[in-house]
Design a protein around this motif. Sequence first.
Motif, PDB file in Angstrom:
ATOM      1  N   CYS A   1      19.622  63.495 -60.147  1.00 59.86           N
ATOM      2  CA  CYS A   1      19.636  64.934 -59.961  1.00 59.86           C
ATOM      3  C   CYS A   1      20.264  65.603 -60.895  1.00 59.86           C
ATOM      4  CB  CYS A   1      20.286  65.243 -58.517  1.00 59.86           C
ATOM      5  SG  CYS A   1      19.372  64.740 -56.974  1.00 59.86           S
ATOM      6  N   ARG A   2      21.039  65.063 -61.459  1.00 59.04           N
ATOM      7  CA  ARG A   2      22.080  65.798 -62.544  1.00 59.04           C
ATOM      8  C   ARG A   2      21.116  65.624 -63.986  1.00 59.04           C
ATOM      9  NH1 ARG A   2      26.322  62.711 -62.587  1.00 59.04           N
ATOM     10  NH2 ARG A   2      25.772  61.226 -64.118  1.00 59.04           N
ATOM     11  N   GLU A   3      20.233  64.806 -64.095  1.00 65.89           N
ATOM     12  CA  GLU A   3      19.382  64.466 -65.278  1.00 65.89           C
ATOM     13  C   GLU A   3      18.334  65.636 -65.483  1.00 65.89           C
ATOM     14  OE1 GLU A   3      20.320  62.972 -67.835  1.00 65.89           O
ATOM     15  OE2 GLU A   3      22.120  62.471 -66.960  1.00 65.89           O
ATOM     16  N   GLY A   4      17.862  66.169 -64.167  1.00 63.44           N
ATOM     17  CA  GLY A   4      16.754  67.140 -64.213  1.00 63.44           C
ATOM     18  C   GLY A   4      15.913  67.053 -63.156  1.00 63.44           C
ATOM     19  N   GLU A   5      14.895  68.089 -62.915  1.00 61.11           N
ATOM     20  CA  GLU A   5      13.974  68.223 -61.705  1.00 61.11           C
ATOM     21  C   GLU A   5      12.904  67.119 -61.894  1.00 61.11           C
ATOM     22  OE1 GLU A   5      12.710  69.126 -58.346  1.00 61.11           O
ATOM     23  OE2 GLU A   5      14.339  70.699 -59.134  1.00 61.11           O
ATOM     24  N   GLU A   6      12.525  66.661 -63.373  1.00 58.17           N
ATOM     25  CA  GLU A   6      11.546  65.742 -63.569  1.00 58.17           C
ATOM     26  C   GLU A   6      11.906  64.329 -62.968  1.00 58.17           C
ATOM     27  OE1 GLU A   6      14.327  65.943 -66.983  1.00 58.17           O
ATOM     28  OE2 GLU A   6      13.384  67.393 -65.820  1.00 58.17           O
ATOM     29  N   ARG A   7      13.325  64.160 -62.506  1.00 59.83           N
ATOM     30  CA  ARG A   7      13.884  62.812 -61.989  1.00 59.83           C
ATOM     31  C   ARG A   7      13.537  62.965 -60.311  1.00 59.83           C
ATOM     32  NH1 ARG A   7      17.044  59.864 -65.260  1.00 59.83           N
ATOM     33  NH2 ARG A   7      16.635  60.344 -67.373  1.00 59.83           N
ATOM     34  N   GLY A   8      12.840  63.889 -59.782  1.00 63.12           N
ATOM     35  CA  GLY A   8      12.805  64.233 -58.343  1.00 63.12           C
ATOM     36  C   GLY A   8      12.205  62.900 -57.702  1.00 63.12           C
ATOM     37  N   MET A   9      11.096  62.674 -58.027  1.00 60.60           N
ATOM     38  CA  MET A   9      10.621  61.366 -57.413  1.00 60.60           C
ATOM     39  C   MET A   9      11.342  60.153 -57.330  1.00 60.60           C
ATOM     40  SD  MET A   9       6.500  61.999 -58.642  1.00 60.60           S
ATOM     41  CE  MET A   9       5.842  60.962 -57.409  1.00 60.60           C
ATOM     42  N   ARG A  10      11.852  59.847 -58.289  1.00 56.22           N
ATOM     43  CA  ARG A  10      12.783  58.719 -58.637  1.00 56.22           C
ATOM     44  C   ARG A  10      13.913  58.774 -57.518  1.00 56.22           C
ATOM     45  NH1 ARG A  10      14.340  54.143 -62.085  1.00 56.22           N
ATOM     46  NH2 ARG A  10      16.707  54.122 -62.100  1.00 56.22           N
ATOM     47  N   ALA A  11      14.311  60.079 -57.650  1.00 56.55           N
ATOM     48  CA  ALA A  11      15.735  60.211 -56.681  1.00 56.55           C
ATOM     49  C   ALA A  11      15.059  60.060 -55.247  1.00 56.55           C
ATOM     50  CB  ALA A  11      16.070  61.725 -56.989  1.00 56.55           C
ATOM     51  N   LEU A  12      13.776  60.722 -54.986  1.00 53.93           N
ATOM     52  CA  LEU A  12      13.182  60.484 -53.304  1.00 53.93           C
ATOM     53  C   LEU A  12      13.028  58.939 -53.117  1.00 53.93           C
ATOM     54  CD1 LEU A  12      12.425  62.007 -50.904  1.00 53.93           C
ATOM     55  CD2 LEU A  12      10.230  62.174 -52.044  1.00 53.93           C
ATOM     56  N   GLU A  13      12.709  58.322 -54.010  1.00 50.75           N
ATOM     57  CA  GLU A  13      12.559  56.973 -53.643  1.00 50.75           C
ATOM     58  C   GLU A  13      13.855  56.276 -53.268  1.00 50.75           C
ATOM     59  OE1 GLU A  13      10.053  53.423 -55.971  1.00 50.75           O
ATOM     60  OE2 GLU A  13      11.602  54.165 -57.270  1.00 50.75           O
ATOM     61  N   MET A  14      14.984  56.774 -53.992  1.00 49.67           N
ATOM     62  CA  MET A  14      16.198  56.130 -53.487  1.00 49.67           C
ATOM     63  C   MET A  14      16.447  56.518 -52.041  1.00 49.67           C
ATOM     64  SD  MET A  14      18.091  56.741 -57.231  1.00 49.67           S
ATOM     65  CE  MET A  14      17.538  55.990 -58.695  1.00 49.67           C
ATOM     66  N   VAL A  15      16.109  57.865 -51.736  1.00 48.36           N
ATOM     67  CA  VAL A  15      16.442  58.088 -50.276  1.00 48.36           C
ATOM     68  C   VAL A  15      15.424  57.088 -49.464  1.00 48.36           C
ATOM     69  CG1 VAL A  15      15.942  59.980 -48.811  1.00 48.36           C
ATOM     70  CG2 VAL A  15      16.913  60.512 -51.208  1.00 48.36           C
ATOM     71  N   ASN A  16      14.523  56.895 -49.818  1.00 47.59           N
ATOM     72  CA  ASN A  16      13.829  56.062 -48.890  1.00 47.59           C
ATOM     73  C   ASN A  16      14.319  54.632 -48.690  1.00 47.59           C
ATOM     74  OD1 ASN A  16      11.335  57.615 -47.965  1.00 47.59           O
ATOM     75  ND2 ASN A  16      10.782  57.727 -50.231  1.00 47.59           N
ATOM     76  N   LEU A  17      15.325  54.086 -49.702  1.00 46.47           N
ATOM     77  CA  LEU A  17      15.789  52.998 -49.704  1.00 46.47           C
ATOM     78  C   LEU A  17      17.182  52.865 -48.873  1.00 46.47           C
ATOM     79  CD1 LEU A  17      15.333  51.752 -53.321  1.00 46.47           C
ATOM     80  CD2 LEU A  17      14.106  50.917 -51.542  1.00 46.47           C
ATOM     81  N   LEU A  18      17.495  53.996 -48.488  1.00 43.99           N
ATOM     82  CA  LEU A  18      18.839  54.238 -47.295  1.00 43.99           C
ATOM     83  C   LEU A  18      18.486  53.270 -46.479  1.00 43.99           C
ATOM     84  CD1 LEU A  18      19.713  57.786 -48.083  1.00 43.99           C
ATOM     85  CD2 LEU A  18      20.998  55.835 -48.905  1.00 43.99           C
ATOM     86  N   ARG A  19      19.559  52.483 -45.971  1.00 44.35           N
ATOM     87  CA  ARG A  19      19.485  51.684 -44.876  1.00 44.35           C
ATOM     88  C   ARG A  19      20.139  52.318 -43.405  1.00 44.35           C
ATOM     89  NH1 ARG A  19      20.606  45.488 -46.526  1.00 44.35           N
ATOM     90  NH2 ARG A  19      19.375  45.742 -48.320  1.00 44.35           N
ATOM     91  N   ASP A  20      20.721  53.142 -43.594  1.00 45.25           N
ATOM     92  CA  ASP A  20      21.566  53.914 -42.438  1.00 45.25           C
ATOM     93  C   ASP A  20      20.492  54.436 -41.532  1.00 45.25           C
ATOM     94  OD1 ASP A  20      23.629  54.846 -40.773  1.00 45.25           O
ATOM     95  OD2 ASP A  20      22.827  56.911 -41.681  1.00 45.25           O
ATOM     96  N   ARG A  21      20.335  54.207 -40.200  1.00 50.62           N
ATOM     97  CA  ARG A  21      19.681  54.801 -39.157  1.00 50.62           C
ATOM     98  C   ARG A  21      20.094  55.963 -38.442  1.00 50.62           C
ATOM     99  NH1 ARG A  21      14.468  52.690 -39.730  1.00 50.62           N
ATOM    100  NH2 ARG A  21      14.652  50.308 -40.666  1.00 50.62           N
ATOM    101  N   SER A  22      21.387  56.119 -38.533  1.00 52.78           N
ATOM    102  CA  SER A  22      22.043  57.182 -37.687  1.00 52.78           C
ATOM    103  C   SER A  22      21.628  58.558 -38.302  1.00 52.78           C
ATOM    104  CB  SER A  22      23.449  57.066 -37.746  1.00 52.78           C
ATOM    105  OG  SER A  22      24.136  57.198 -39.062  1.00 52.78           O
ATOM    106  N   GLY A  23      21.208  58.684 -39.739  1.00 51.36           N
ATOM    107  CA  GLY A  23      20.741  60.199 -40.144  1.00 51.36           C
ATOM    108  C   GLY A  23      22.023  60.700 -41.173  1.00 51.36           C
ATOM    109  N   ARG A  24      23.235  59.986 -40.877  1.00 45.71           N
ATOM    110  CA  ARG A  24      24.296  60.709 -41.789  1.00 45.71           C
ATOM    111  C   ARG A  24      24.021  60.393 -43.183  1.00 45.71           C
ATOM    112  NH1 ARG A  24      28.751  58.076 -41.893  1.00 45.71           N
ATOM    113  NH2 ARG A  24      28.329  55.996 -41.150  1.00 45.71           N
ATOM    114  N   MET A  25      23.658  59.454 -43.785  1.00 48.19           N
ATOM    115  CA  MET A  25      23.253  59.065 -45.199  1.00 48.19           C
ATOM    116  C   MET A  25      22.105  59.879 -45.716  1.00 48.19           C
ATOM    117  SD  MET A  25      25.451  57.094 -46.370  1.00 48.19           S
ATOM    118  CE  MET A  25      26.501  55.798 -45.947  1.00 48.19           C
ATOM    119  N   LEU A  26      21.292  60.279 -44.923  1.00 53.08           N
ATOM    120  CA  LEU A  26      20.026  61.250 -45.150  1.00 53.08           C
ATOM    121  C   LEU A  26      20.577  62.605 -45.183  1.00 53.08           C
ATOM    122  CD1 LEU A  26      17.126  60.198 -42.867  1.00 53.08           C
ATOM    123  CD2 LEU A  26      17.191  59.996 -45.564  1.00 53.08           C
TER     124      LEU A  26
END
Length: 834
Positions: A776-801
Amino acid sequence: MATTTQIRLRGRPAHTAGPTFLSYTPDGTKLTTVGSNNTIRVYKTNLLDGEPSNVDDCQEQNMAVASTNDFFVSGAEDGTVSLYSFDTMSFDKFLMRCSLPVRDITISRDGKWCAVGSDDLIVKIVQTADTSSVMYLRDQIKPVKHIAFDPSSKYIALSCTDGLVYVYSLANDEPELVKKIDGLIRTVETDSEISAKVAWHPDGRAFAAPTATRDIQVMSRGDWENQRVFSNGHMGDITALSWSPNGAMLASAGKDRKILIWETKIQKVIASYDYANVMDLAWHPTKNLLSFTNSDGEVYIFNDFVPAEHAHLVNLSPQPAPFIHDPLSEISANARRPAANGHKDVPLRVRRGTPDSLDDILGSELGDEDDFVIDDDGAGYALGINGNGKRPNGDIVPYGGAAKRLAPAWEPQYHQSFQPGSTPWRGDRKYLCLNLIGFVWTVDQDTHHTVTVEFYDHEEFRDFHFTDTFLYDKACLNENGTLFSSKANDTNPATIFYRPHETWTTRSDWRTQLPKGEDVTAISLSESFVTVTTTSNYVRIYTLFGVPYRVYRQKSSPTVTCASWRDYVLTLGNGPVGADGNTKLLYTIQNIKRDEICQSEDIVALPDGETVKSVFWSDNGDPCIYDSTGTLLTLLHWRTPSQATWVPLLDTRLLSRLASGRKTETYFPVAVASSKFHCIILKGGEQYPYFPRPLLSEFEFEIPLSNTPSAQTEDGDAGGDETKKLEGAYVLKSILTSQQQDLVEFTKSSHSQRTALARMEVEIDKTLLQMMAVECREGEERGMRALEMVNLLRDRSGRMLEAAGKVAERYGRGVLGEKIREVAEERLLRMDED
C-alpha cells in the motif's frame, strides 16, 4: 624378526674421499654418482660388474645429483648447477648459479623443473628447458639443507637448519606456503653428515623424516598430524633414508654404522647390515637392488638387498603410507558393495570429492593395458585427482569417477555409509559423537582406546572415561545414556554396548555381539530404542536394556545410516540406479512400537552428484538432513504416507557473513533445536572439527528465496529489502506452522502445543498484514498484490480482515478497501453455509 647379515660387499672407489651422492634414473637403467673430484660416474644397471662411463672436467665438490631418463643435474660447492646429457655423456648447460654452496637438488617427476637448495635463504625452482623461467621460495629464514618434491610434484618440502620444515604448494603459478612444521626434525648445519631430509611416501599422502631422538616420524599431508613412527632402530643419528618404490619398505642409515630395512606396515626392522659412513641411499625402481655411497668416496651396488624371506615385499603392488588410521579404510570414506561373484568389501568409487580407492590413488595397474592412461608429467591427471588428493573442479564425471579410467566395465556409484555427528580418524583420535548434549571422543593407544564422554550440563550429568579394549568406532549420546559399537576383528565379532547415565540397580549397562561376518554401518539412540544397521542390510532394534525387539532386512541396500526420535526410526539406503549411473538415496520412516510405516522407500531430494552429510531429528521431532551443498532441509508431512516433502530451511552459501566473498568457511552440522541450526564453523578448508573441542555456533533459519538477503525488487525500489525479508519470514512461518499442525493432528497433543499452533497462525497473518502495508505504501498499482495477501489470511473470525481494511484506509487505498470488504462478506457467507 630382523635379520642381521654379515655379508660384506666390496665398495667401488668412485670418487676421492669426501661426501658422495647418487641417483637412479626413473627407468632404472643408470646410476649416477657425484663426489669431491671433478669426475661424474654413470653405472649401467645391467652391467653391475662393468666399468662406469665417466663425465670428466666437471665442477669439483659436487654436493647433490638428480636424474631423469634423458639427463642428470648436479650441484656443486661453488654454487653452480649443471645439466648433463646421458646421450652424449657430456656437459649441456648451466641451469643457474648460486652465490653460496649448493646443498641439495631435486627434479620433478616430469623432468620439467629442478629445485635447488643452497646456503642462500631463497630456494629457486628453474625450468630445465628454459632457464629464464624461475620460481622462488622465500618464506624460510634459515638456509635449506634438504629439498624434496612430492610424487605429484605439486608440493615441495624444505628442511632448514633451524629445525623447521616448510611445505609449499606449487599448484598455482605462484608458490604458496601451506605449512610450517616445527618439532619434527632437529637443528643441523648444512655441511653436517646428519640428515634432516623429508622423504615423501610413494602414495604422496605422507612423508617421513628423521627426528632428534633417532626415530623416523611419519606425518600426513593435509592435516599435518603425526602418524606411525619407526623407532628403536638406530643407536646413532640418521644420515640417510629412502622409501622402496612401492612404499612397502623403508631403508635408513645411521652413525651407528647400520643400514636398516623397515617393513612399512608394521614399522619393524626386518634386516640389518653393517656399513659405516653411509651418506646416501637409492632403491632401484623395479629390482631387489639398493645402492648407497659413503664419505670415503665409495659406491655400493647391493643386489638382493632385501633378504629372501622378505623378498616378496619388493613385488607387492603400491602400499599405503603407515597411518595410525588410514582414511581410505574408514567406512565414512569408502563405499562398499556386495559383488555378484560372492566377494565382499570391494572398494567402490565414491561420490564427488573422495578418492576412488587406494589403487586409484597409487596408480596401480588394474584392468586392461589398452585402457591405461599414462601420467607422463607426474601431475596426477591420469589418476583423475589433483595435488590435494581431490577431484578437480572441472571433473565432469559425477561422484568422483575419473574419465578414461582403467575400469573395464560400467559400475554404479553408491552412496557411502556414515555415522551422523562423527568425524574420521585424524592422527590418533576422533570424535565418535557431537551433539547438543555433549560429545564423545576416543584416542588410539595402539593396544586399546581411551574413550571420554563429556557433557555441556555438568549439573545434570557427570563426565566419564574408560579404557576401551573393544575399540569402539561409533557412538550416540542422549539424556538417557551412551551407545557404542565396534567393528569385527580377529578376536571379537561386531559389538554393541549401551551404558545408561543413571540406574537404580547395581548394573544396567549391557553388551551384545552381532553374528559372525556381520558388521555395523550405523547406530542411533532414542528415548525408547537402540537401532543398528549392518553390512548384511539388517536393521536390528533393541530396547534400552538390551532386549531384541525387532529384526528385519532393509529394502534399500547397501545401508547408509539411521537416526531415531522416540518411537520413530529413519533409515537411509541405496536404491535403484538412475540414468546418470548414480544410485538414488532412499529413506524409510516407521513407528517401531506401533509397527507402522510412515514413509516407505521414498527418495531423498538431492541435486545430481551431491551427498547427505548428516541426518538427525529436530527437538520437535521432524527429520532433517544437511547435504554437501551446505543446505539444511526438513521433511514436511512425514506422518502421512506418500505426502512427505523435503523443504529447505537454510542455505549456508547465502549467509550474509559470506556476502563479501572474502570469507571462506564450511559448517559441520550438529543439530536443529529451538528453530535454529546448530553447527561448528570450519575454516581453512577443514571438513571436520578437531581438537581442542570447537565452540558451537547457531544460525537462524532463512529460506533461500533470493541471491542475497539484501536483494531488491526488479524496480530497484527502497522497499525491496523489507519485502524480501517479510516474504522469507512468511514462507518460514508457514513451514514451521505446518510442522506444528502435523504434530497436533497426529499425536496426543498437549494444551500448550495447541496454543502454540494458534499463536503461530496469528503470526503468519501479522506478517501478511505487514507485507500488505508495504504494498500500500508503494502505490495504487500494487493493489492487486496487496489483495492477494488479504486472501492468504488464515483468521476465520474476521478480525484480521478488519485490520486489513484499516491498513488500506490508512494509506488512502479506497478501491482496495472495497475489495477487502467484498472478501470479508464472501467469507462470512461461506461460514454461514458451513
